[in-house]
Design a protein around this motif. Structure first.
Motif, PDB file in Angstrom:
ATOM      1  N   PRO A  25      35.913  62.245  -0.608  1.00 58.46           N
ATOM      2  CA  PRO A  25      35.568  60.837  -0.544  1.00 58.46           C
ATOM      3  C   PRO A  25      35.435  60.151  -1.900  1.00 58.46           C
ATOM      4  N   LEU A  26      35.512  58.815  -1.850  1.00 57.52           N
ATOM      5  CA  LEU A  26      35.483  57.932  -3.022  1.00 57.52           C
ATOM      6  C   LEU A  26      34.095  57.836  -3.631  1.00 57.52           C
ATOM      7  N   TRP A  74      33.590  59.268  -7.763  1.00 57.28           N
ATOM      8  CA  TRP A  74      34.640  60.144  -7.285  1.00 57.28           C
ATOM      9  C   TRP A  74      34.860  61.263  -8.307  1.00 57.28           C
ATOM     10  N   PRO A  75      34.918  62.506  -7.887  1.00 48.82           N
ATOM     11  CA  PRO A  75      35.029  63.609  -8.855  1.00 48.82           C
ATOM     12  C   PRO A  75      36.406  63.668  -9.503  1.00 48.82           C
ATOM     13  N   VAL A  76      36.446  63.343 -10.768  1.00 48.07           N
ATOM     14  CA  VAL A  76      37.693  63.339 -11.536  1.00 48.07           C
ATOM     15  C   VAL A  76      37.514  64.270 -12.732  1.00 48.07           C
ATOM     16  N   PRO A 253      43.679  60.125  -9.315  1.00 51.50           N
ATOM     17  CA  PRO A 253      42.573  59.253  -8.897  1.00 51.50           C
ATOM     18  C   PRO A 253      41.679  58.880 -10.071  1.00 51.50           C
ATOM     19  N   ASP A 254      40.912  57.802  -9.893  1.00 51.05           N
ATOM     20  CA  ASP A 254      39.898  57.417 -10.862  1.00 51.05           C
ATOM     21  C   ASP A 254      38.517  57.537 -10.228  1.00 51.05           C
ATOM     22  N   ALA A 255      37.497  57.064 -10.911  1.00 54.86           N
ATOM     23  CA  ALA A 255      36.121  57.220 -10.450  1.00 54.86           C
ATOM     24  C   ALA A 255      35.784  56.366  -9.240  1.00 54.86           C
ATOM     25  N   TYR A 256      36.669  55.447  -8.846  1.00 55.83           N
ATOM     26  CA  TYR A 256      36.375  54.498  -7.779  1.00 55.83           C
ATOM     27  C   TYR A 256      37.188  54.788  -6.520  1.00 55.83           C
ATOM     28  N   GLY A 257      38.005  55.850  -6.555  1.00 56.25           N
ATOM     29  CA  GLY A 257      38.827  56.179  -5.406  1.00 56.25           C
ATOM     30  C   GLY A 257      40.173  55.514  -5.422  1.00 56.25           C
ATOM     31  N   SER A 258      40.436  54.687  -6.421  1.00 54.98           N
ATOM     32  CA  SER A 258      41.769  54.127  -6.596  1.00 54.98           C
ATOM     33  C   SER A 258      42.546  55.051  -7.531  1.00 54.98           C
TER      34      SER A 258
END
Length: 559
Positions: A25-26, A74-76, A253-258
């Motif tokens: 999940p985001l 979001w885990p990046v 992905p980035d920290a926001y789910g985008s």
């Protein structure tokens, strides 16, 4: 329309160590707060703390949702640290692709990847490969089995990364693992149990995520999901916007789910896309070389800027403007080559290599532009010959500032078109600019400077309205009143609801003045002399020479 991609069998092993667990999940966060910590569903400004500091438990999530208490976003995976022997930067050519906030709206447009010459090779984390000269990456909405709720205490928004970093450091000094993010404005996030820094009041942010967009290819034989991260090789270059970039590239992905489209750019090639856009390719050789050193130093000093999103730097004005490296001419390439892998250091570390267009005749100290302690190599001084310096002793009082603005033509870089400027501010303009900052201000009645720094720059600007008042400080002044080129100004009322602002310079004023460096280079100054003029006490060293050492003595300034 893009041609149908050709799907290839997996001829290489998966990108092990790079894959993020599939479609987790985001936005992740916890929630911790002060006793009176308000809940906010968007970014909110920091306000002074009041009352005792304490942590309180967050409210439980709604039925059917899962609260994320152990993560902030979001885990990046973080980007790799650049190797000083062969430094590479992960630079975002495009950010916030397919944002999760569009779930209720139209499907995000496909991401088009076009080769400048030859073909592209796309490889996902599972090792699946696709080849083609023109690829379309589509987006498919993937709902989560259970909506996720993330709560986190947050400080901000801040006008700049530098001010956000100062606030984050206050939290870190308390042992809090604070992170800096840029969801729209700069913010600082902390774990749920974090106690707020003294004097700062965080707000409790809450985010809800029912799902996210995931990438896929759609060849003739059916959709092909892509596992993240996705690597794109472009031997002949990738066409993006109006330029061509060498790559290789990543979609992750980035920290926001985008999602972000990144280029893994060698540092020296990155500079070819920065230097001509920051100072101008027609500048004298010494000024170009100084800009190359500073752009290199700035990039390495700020490699953590977008760490929360899994890359080092952006390509726009939040970082250094980065565009098509092919546009670098012979003079720019020579400036970069002549300073290859050289950076400006202080105490063995890359300096805060800030620079700007023109300082209006007087340089600012670091603390005049951003919240934080003064830096010994970023000092305020009159940027001109000895006679001008003698006529304008610092700190600049009101009379000295007025004299500088009237008679500063002898300063270095005085030919810049925004060396001097005038602006009109109206009550309507101010009301519109402060709508989100001071919603109860009412009609502006007074604009008054409360505090100036040693260079004469405005540190605090009070605006009094019919209903309330507010004070803008440091970089928030230009961030809010965007018509002002700098904070080196005087302001006077000229009629009811109208003020004239007379000022000088363009930018924050700290560090190298690009107009000043160009002027000094034309006067015969060399690279090292220009750098010592604007950053006294620093050392020009190779990347491999960065190490801990005693801080050098700050020399007296000579014109």
């Amino acid at each position: 329309m893009a041609a149908a991609p050709r799907l290839l069998a997996s001829s290489s092993p998966p990108l092990r160590g790079l894959a993020v667990s599939a479609l987790v999940p985001l936005m992740l966060a916890g929630g911790g707060c002060r006793a009176s910590l308000p809940t906010d569903h968007a970014s909110s400004a920091s306000t002074p703390a009041a009352g005792p500091t304490m942590a309180v438990p967050a409210a439980p999530p709604p039925p059917g949702a899962v609260a994320m208490e152990s993560e902030l976003h979001w885990p990046v995976p973080p980007p790799p640290k650049p190797d000083p022997r062969d430094p590479r930067l992960w630079v975002a050519l495009a950010a916030r692709l397919a944002p999760a906030s569009q779930a209720a709206g139209p499907v995000p447009p496909p991401l088009r990847l076009r080769s400048a010459r030859g073909g592209l090779i796309l490889t996902d984390a599972a090792g699946h490969r696709v080849q083609g000269a023109d690829l379309l990456v589509h987006w498919r909405w993937q709902p989560l089995a259970q909506p996720r709720i993330w709560r986190r205490p947050a400080l901000g928004p801040f006008a700049s990364f530098e001010s956000a970093e100062q606030a984050a450091d206050q939290w870190r000094q308390l042992g809090v693992a604070a992170v800096i993010a840029h969801p729209g404005d700069w913010e600082v996030w902390a774990p749920a149990s974090a106690l707020p820094p003294l004097g700062l009041q965080p707000r409790l942010q809450e985010r809800r995520l029912p799902g996210r967009w995931v990438p896929e290819l759609r060849p003739a034989d059916g959709a092909r999901p892509l596992q993240e991260p996705i690597r794109i090789e472009a031997p002949g270059g990738l066409r993006w916007q109006n330029g061509v970039y060498g790559g290789p590239f990543r979609l992750q992905p980035d920290a926001y789910g985008s999602w972000s489209l990144l280029e893994e750019a060698p540092l020296e090639r990155y500079l070819e896309g920065v230097v001509p856009h920051e100072i101008g390719a027609g500048s004298p050789a010494a000024a170009l070389a100084a800009q190359a050193v500073l752009a290199r130093t700035w990039a390495l000093r700020n490699q953590h800027r977008y760490g929360v999103d899994g890359y080092h730097l952006c390509a726009d004005t939040q970082c250094q403007v980065y565009s098509d490296p092919r546009q670098a001419g012979a003079a720019v390439r020579q400036a970069i080559a002549s300073t290859r892998h050289q950076v400006l250091s202080y105490a063995g570390r890359p300096i805060h290599a800030v620079y700007h267009a023109t300082n209006g005749g007087v340089a600012a100290g670091f603390e005049e532009g951003w919240s934080g302690e003064p830096l010994p190599y970023l000092q305020s001084f009159v940027d001109g010959p000895a006679a001008l310096q003698a006529s304008l002793p610092l700190p600049l009082q009101q009379e000295g500032l007025a004299l500088l603005l009237r008679q500063g033509g002898a300063a270095y870089g005085a030919s810049h078109p925004v060396f001097r400027w005038q602006r009109q501010l109206t009550a309507a303009q101010i009301s519109a600019a402060l709508r989100g900052v001071a919603p109860r201000l009412g009609e502006p009645r007074s604009v008054r400077v409360l505090e100036r720094g040693p260079s004469g720059r405005v540190l605090a600007l009070e605006i009094v309205g019919s209903g309330d008042s507010t004070v803008l400080r440091l970089d928030a002044i230009r961030r809010t009143l965007r018509t002002l080129p700098s904070t080196l100004f005087e302001v006077r009322p000229v009629a009811a609801g109208q003020w004239r602002v007379v000022g000088g310079g363009f930018g924050h004023g700290a560090g190298l003045s690009q107009a000043g460096a160009i002027d000094l280079a034309r006067r015969g100054w060399g690279l090292r002399r220009i750098l010592q003029h604007y950053y006294p006490g620093t050392a020009l060293v190779p990347l491999t020479g960065l190490q801990s050492e005693a801080p050098p003595v700050i020399p007296e300034r000579h014109p």
